[in-house]
Design a protein around this motif. Structure first.
Motif, PDB file in Angstrom:
ATOM      1  N   VAL A 106      39.708  57.001  43.565  1.00  0.00           N
ATOM      2  CA  VAL A 106      41.030  56.365  43.469  1.00  0.00           C
ATOM      3  C   VAL A 106      42.062  57.363  42.955  1.00  0.00           C
ATOM      4  O   VAL A 106      43.170  57.485  43.500  1.00  0.00           O
ATOM      5  N   GLU A 107      41.718  58.104  41.905  1.00  0.00           N
ATOM      6  CA  GLU A 107      42.665  59.045  41.310  1.00  0.00           C
ATOM      7  C   GLU A 107      42.998  60.186  42.269  1.00  0.00           C
ATOM      8  O   GLU A 107      44.161  60.611  42.374  1.00  0.00           O
ATOM      9  N   TRP A 108      41.983  60.696  42.984  1.00  0.00           N
ATOM     10  CA  TRP A 108      42.226  61.794  43.927  1.00  0.00           C
ATOM     11  C   TRP A 108      43.177  61.339  45.033  1.00  0.00           C
ATOM     12  O   TRP A 108      44.161  62.025  45.352  1.00  0.00           O
ATOM     13  N   CYS A 109      42.896  60.184  45.613  1.00  0.00           N
ATOM     14  CA  CYS A 109      43.727  59.691  46.722  1.00  0.00           C
ATOM     15  C   CYS A 109      45.142  59.372  46.247  1.00  0.00           C
ATOM     16  O   CYS A 109      46.129  59.719  46.911  1.00  0.00           O
ATOM     17  N   LEU A 110      45.259  58.703  45.119  1.00  0.00           N
ATOM     18  CA  LEU A 110      46.587  58.372  44.589  1.00  0.00           C
ATOM     19  C   LEU A 110      47.388  59.631  44.307  1.00  0.00           C
ATOM     20  O   LEU A 110      48.577  59.726  44.659  1.00  0.00           O
ATOM     21  N   GLY A 111      46.752  60.629  43.691  1.00  0.00           N
ATOM     22  CA  GLY A 111      47.458  61.849  43.344  1.00  0.00           C
ATOM     23  C   GLY A 111      48.013  62.571  44.561  1.00  0.00           C
ATOM     24  O   GLY A 111      49.182  62.985  44.578  1.00  0.00           O
ATOM     25  N   ALA A 156      42.599  51.196  48.346  1.00  0.00           N
ATOM     26  CA  ALA A 156      43.614  50.313  48.934  1.00  0.00           C
ATOM     27  C   ALA A 156      44.291  49.474  47.864  1.00  0.00           C
ATOM     28  O   ALA A 156      45.527  49.309  47.854  1.00  0.00           O
ATOM     29  N   GLY A 157      43.492  48.914  46.949  1.00  0.00           N
ATOM     30  CA  GLY A 157      44.060  48.086  45.902  1.00  0.00           C
ATOM     31  C   GLY A 157      45.020  48.852  45.012  1.00  0.00           C
ATOM     32  O   GLY A 157      46.093  48.354  44.643  1.00  0.00           O
ATOM     33  N   MET A 158      44.667  50.087  44.651  1.00  0.00           N
ATOM     34  CA  MET A 158      45.534  50.888  43.803  1.00  0.00           C
ATOM     35  C   MET A 158      46.849  51.221  44.512  1.00  0.00           C
ATOM     36  O   MET A 158      47.938  51.079  43.940  1.00  0.00           O
ATOM     37  N   LEU A 159      46.761  51.660  45.760  1.00  0.00           N
ATOM     38  CA  LEU A 159      47.974  52.042  46.483  1.00  0.00           C
ATOM     39  C   LEU A 159      48.877  50.836  46.724  1.00  0.00           C
ATOM     40  O   LEU A 159      50.101  50.934  46.638  1.00  0.00           O
ATOM     41  N   THR A 167      47.286  49.219  55.111  1.00  0.00           N
ATOM     42  CA  THR A 167      46.436  48.601  56.122  1.00  0.00           C
ATOM     43  C   THR A 167      45.051  49.213  56.018  1.00  0.00           C
ATOM     44  O   THR A 167      44.910  50.438  55.910  1.00  0.00           O
ATOM     45  N   GLY A 168      44.039  48.374  56.044  1.00  0.00           N
ATOM     46  CA  GLY A 168      42.668  48.849  56.081  1.00  0.00           C
ATOM     47  C   GLY A 168      42.077  48.639  57.457  1.00  0.00           C
ATOM     48  O   GLY A 168      42.379  47.632  58.123  1.00  0.00           O
ATOM     49  N   VAL A 180      41.426  42.526  49.835  1.00  0.00           N
ATOM     50  CA  VAL A 180      42.242  43.156  48.793  1.00  0.00           C
ATOM     51  C   VAL A 180      43.642  42.590  48.892  1.00  0.00           C
ATOM     52  O   VAL A 180      44.238  42.591  49.977  1.00  0.00           O
ATOM     53  N   ASP A 181      44.179  42.107  47.796  1.00  0.00           N
ATOM     54  CA  ASP A 181      45.527  41.531  47.791  1.00  0.00           C
ATOM     55  C   ASP A 181      46.538  42.545  48.304  1.00  0.00           C
ATOM     56  O   ASP A 181      46.553  43.710  47.888  1.00  0.00           O
ATOM     57  N   GLY A 182      47.371  42.088  49.232  1.00  0.00           N
ATOM     58  CA  GLY A 182      48.430  42.919  49.754  1.00  0.00           C
ATOM     59  C   GLY A 182      48.007  43.910  50.809  1.00  0.00           C
ATOM     60  O   GLY A 182      48.817  44.744  51.234  1.00  0.00           O
ATOM     61  N   VAL A 183      46.748  43.826  51.267  1.00  0.00           N
ATOM     62  CA  VAL A 183      46.234  44.772  52.265  1.00  0.00           C
ATOM     63  C   VAL A 183      45.847  44.016  53.522  1.00  0.00           C
ATOM     64  O   VAL A 183      45.049  43.073  53.478  1.00  0.00           O
ATOM     65  N   GLU A 184      46.418  44.413  54.654  1.00  0.00           N
ATOM     66  CA  GLU A 184      46.057  43.815  55.943  1.00  0.00           C
ATOM     67  C   GLU A 184      44.819  44.514  56.486  1.00  0.00           C
ATOM     68  O   GLU A 184      44.726  45.735  56.434  1.00  0.00           O
ATOM     69  N   MET A 185      43.875  43.726  56.999  1.00  0.00           N
ATOM     70  CA  MET A 185      42.656  44.289  57.566  1.00  0.00           C
ATOM     71  C   MET A 185      42.709  44.240  59.080  1.00  0.00           C
ATOM     72  O   MET A 185      43.054  43.208  59.662  1.00  0.00           O
ATOM     73  N   LEU A 186      42.378  45.361  59.716  1.00  0.00           N
ATOM     74  CA  LEU A 186      42.246  45.439  61.158  1.00  0.00           C
ATOM     75  C   LEU A 186      40.825  45.860  61.496  1.00  0.00           C
ATOM     76  O   LEU A 186      40.132  46.471  60.681  1.00  0.00           O
TER      77      LEU A 186
END
Length: 319
Positions: A106-111, A156-159, A167-168, A180-186
Motif C-alpha cells: 500500500v505504501e509503495w503504490c501510494l507513494g 484500492a481502498g487507500m487510493l 477502478t479494479g 471496496v467502498d468507492g471502487v468500481e469492479m470490472l
C-alpha cells in the motif's frame, strides 16, 4: 486424557539459512501466543515424522514425495508460481497473505502515485518560480488496479480514501480483496474499458498462463496517452519490448517497475538506462517475519484442529 491441543506438531523450516534465526524467533513467539506446541527444526531424520513444512523456494526441499504425513505446506511467499506446478507437491499448499507485506505494498503504490500525481519532479531547485505548475486534485485522476486480490483490494481502498477515482479489474470481477467502498469492479472482457480510464495503471495480478504478456502492444495502446504504469506485481505481466516502444513514443509517460522477467535485472537491460523508467529492486513488499508468523501460527492451529486453512491455493487457477 490427551487432546488435540496437547499434540506437538513437527514443522520443518525450509528457507535460506540466513533467514533461520529471525524466523525462528518470530515463529516461536507466535506459536507461544497461540498455545501451540511445535517442534520447529531445519531438519528431521525421518521425513515421515514431519507434520508441516514452512517453505520458501530458496530452501532445500525440492522433492515433497518423502513427506507422506505432511498436512500443510505453508509458503512464506505471496507468489506461488515457482511451486504450484511441482508434481511432487500433493499436500495442501497455502500462500502467504501477510499484514506487514500488505501495508508495504500500500505504501509503495501510494507513494509512487502521489509522486507523479503531484508532479514532485517538476519543481527543480534552479531559481525559477513555476507558480503556474499546479497539480489537479486526486478526484481528477483515475487509477486502475489490475488484480484485486488481498493486495489489490488494500491498495484500492487507500487510493480511494485519498480521493482518487479507482477502478479494479480482475478476470472474474470479484477478487480476493472483496468489495471496496468507492471502487468500481470490472471483469474479464471489460479490460479495454478499464485500461482506457487509466491515468495510473497498477498491476497486481499473479503470474499465470492467462496473465503473462497481458500488457502488450495491443493492450498498452488502450491506455490514455500519458498514462503512468506501476508494476509491483509480477515481471512477466508486461512485454518488455512493447513497453519500451510505448515509452519511446510518449504514449506511456513513465513506468515504475519493481519486478522483472529476470532478477536481478541485468545491468545491460534497457530499463536501467531509459529516462522514462524507474527501477526499484523488488522491494515494494516483502514478507515480514514479525507479522507473517501470526499467519503461520493460525494455519498450524487449523492443521492441529482439523479446520480449513487460510489462503489455500487453488491448483487449477495457479494461486
Amino acid at each position: 486424557m490427551s487432546t488435540d491441543q496437547d499434540r506437538t506438531l513437527r514443522a520443518l523450516f525450509s528457507a535460506r539459512d540466513d533467514d533461520w534465526e529471525e524466523w525462528r524467533s518470530a515463529l516461536s513467539a507466535a506459536f507461544a501466543a497461540r498455545g501451540l506446541k511445535v517442534d520447529l527444526s531445519r531438519s528431521f531424520a525421518d521425513p515421515a515424522e514431519v507434520d508441516a513444512i514452512i517453505y520458501a523456494p530458496t530452501g532445500p526441499v525440492k522433492d515433497f514425495t518423502p513427506y507422506v504425513n505432511v498436512g500443510l505446506v505453508q509458503s512464506l511467499w505471496a507468489g506461488v508460481e515457482r511451486i504450484v506446478g511441482d508434481r511432487t507437491l500433493t499436500q495442501p499448499l497455502a500462500r502467504m497473505v501477510d499484514p506487514g507485506l500488505r501495508q508495504s505494498m500500500v505504501e509503495w503504490c501510494l507513494g509512487w502515485v502521489l509522486r507523479f500525481h503531484l508532479g514532485m519532479d517538476n519543481y527543480r531547485q534552479d531559481g525559477v518560480w513555476r507558480h503556474r505548475v499546479v497539480p489537479p486534485l486526486a478526484s481528477d485522476r483515475h487509477v486502475v488496479i489490475a488484480g484485486m486480490g488481498e493486495l489489490g483490494g488494500a491498495v484500492a481502498g487507500m487510493l480511494a480514501s485519498v480521493g482518487f477515482r479507482v477502478t479494479g479489474w480482475s478476470a472474474s470481477g470479484r477478487g480476493g480483496g472483496g468489495s471496496v467502498d468507492g471502487v468500481e469492479m470490472l471483469a474479464g472482457d471489460a479490460l479495454p474499458l478499464a485500461l482506457s480510464r487509466a491515468d495510473f495503471l497498477i498491476t497486481l495480478l499473479p503470474d499465470t498462463p492467462g496473465t503473462r504478456g497481458l500488457l502488450n502492444e495491443s493492450t498498452l495502446a488502450m491506455l490514455p496517452k500519458g498514462a503512468v504504469i506501476l508494476n509491483p506485481g509480477r515481471g512477466p505481466l508486461i512485454s518488455d519490448d512493447a513497453l519500451l516502444a510505448a515509452l519511446d513514443s510518449g504514449h506511456v509517460r513513465h513506468a515504475v517497475l519493481d519486478v522483472f522477467r529476470t532478477e536481478p535485472l541485468p545491468p545491460e537491460h534497457p530499463f536501467w538506462h531509459h529516462p522514462a523508467v524507474t527501477v526499484t529492486p523488488h522491494i515494494a513488499a516483502e514478507t515480514k517475519p514479525s507479522t507473517a508468523s501470526t499467519v503461520v501460527a493460525e494455519n498450524l492451529v487449523r492443521l492441529r484442529d482439523g479446520q480449513p486453512f487460510l489462503h489455500l491455493v487453488d491448483r487449477d487457477r495457479g494461486y
